[in-house]
Enzyme design. Structure first.
Site, mmCIF file in Angstrom:
data_model
loop_
_atom_site.group_PDB
_atom_site.id
_atom_site.type_symbol
_atom_site.label_atom_id
_atom_site.label_comp_id
_atom_site.label_asym_id
_atom_site.label_seq_id
_atom_site.Cartn_x
_atom_site.Cartn_y
_atom_site.Cartn_z
ATOM 1 N N SER A 140 0.861 -1.184 0.000
ATOM 2 C CA SER A 140 0.000 0.000 0.000
ATOM 3 C C SER A 140 0.893 1.227 0.000
ATOM 4 C CB SER A 140 -0.872 -0.005 1.266
ATOM 5 O OG SER A 140 -1.519 1.231 1.471
ATOM 6 N N TYR A 153 -2.248 -1.241 10.203
ATOM 7 C CA TYR A 153 -2.243 -1.374 8.748
ATOM 8 C C TYR A 153 -0.873 -1.033 8.184
ATOM 9 C CZ TYR A 153 -4.270 -1.191 4.034
ATOM 10 O OH TYR A 153 -4.575 -1.434 2.718
#
Length: 274
Positions: A140, A153
């Site tokens: 990401s 995350y």
């Protein structure tokens, strides 16, 4: 280094294929003549119709034995060599470090990082034996920078990045490639399906309001993300940035490695009072 074979016509394996980027990838690659082996924990989302051969499996990527069993099924089923394995399954959490709930963080890490590791361990022997193919792992932009209220995350996506880059060096001299994907904001349901115990910014927003804010700033469609990823893998890229925001974040991380969030905060629109 010779250009890799295009994916068209070669088997593609995709986890997290019931929605978002995973489903768009499966649709695109199937349309390009790829037999697709699609897996997700969401059985209903796997009922998508495809243009060619498809193997569907309900799969929890946290279960290493189940992922290994799936790899064996794919090896027996695949008509020809595997072109790419997309370890794409992922979930999200919104929480401060101070307010984090341990089981939520463990849940995310077991899917976003350990699920990738499980996929690599299960399918890498197949790719090495055929001496071709790409192991494509979804990180990401949050694997490039640290973001408030996204510690779990970020930790998982940084881990995917480091794991994949180490794997890439181990595969030097072979026909197998390791590819890292860094999507920016993509219009998927990841925020809507995320775990939120409370508004991490303390503004009293509901889960739906937080998801709506994410949707408002996400500029890239899953279909466009799939196109970028497909073309990037075909071109032999080792690192694929998805969306204009991904390029901006990558540049900021390089140019201002300890102050990038000061710049990002100034670029963001002012938040309304609750």
């Amino acid at each position: 280094m010779p250009r890799p074979e295009p994916l068209a016509g070669r088997t593609a394996v995709i986890t997290g294929a019931a929605s978002g980027i995973g489903r768009a990838l499966a649709q695109r690659l199937s349309a390009a003549g790829c037999p697709v082996a699609v897996a997700d924990i969401d059985e209903s989302g796997l009922k998508e119709q495809f243009n060619g051969p498809v193997l569907r499996r309900v799969l929890d990527v946290r279960d290493a034995a189940a992922v290994k069993e799936f790899a064996g099924e794919v090896r027996s089923w695949a008509p020809g060599r595997i072109g790419a394995v997309f370890n794409n399954a992922g979930v999200a959490i919104g929480s401060t470090v101070l307010g984090a709930v341990a089981e939520d963080d463990d849940w995310l890490h077991s899917i976003n990082f350990q699920g990738v590791v499980n996929g690599v361990r299960a399918f890498l022997p197949i790719l090495v034996a055929q001496d071709s193919g790409a192991m494509v792992n979804t990180s990401s932009v949050y694997g490039l920078i640290g973001v408030p209220n996204q510690s779990a995350y970020c930790a998982a996506k940084f881990a995917v990045r480091g794991f994949t880059e180490a794997l890439r060096q181990e595969l030097r001299g072979t026909g197998v490639r390791a590819v890292t994907i860094h999507p920016g904001g993509v219009k998927t349901n990841i925020a809507r399906n995320a775990r939120f115990r409370a508004d991490p910014e303390g503004r009293g927003r509901t889960h739906e309001q937080i998801a709506a804010e994410f949707d408002a700033i996400a500029r890239t469609t899953p279909e466009r993300a799939a196109e970028i990823i497909h073309k990037g893998v075909d071109r032999g890229k080792a690192r694929i940035l998805v969306g204009p925001d991904a390029y901006l974040v990558d540049a900021l991380a390089r140019l201002a490695p300890t102050h990038y969030f000061d710049i990002i905060a100034r670029l963001r629109p002012r938040k309304a009072s609750p």
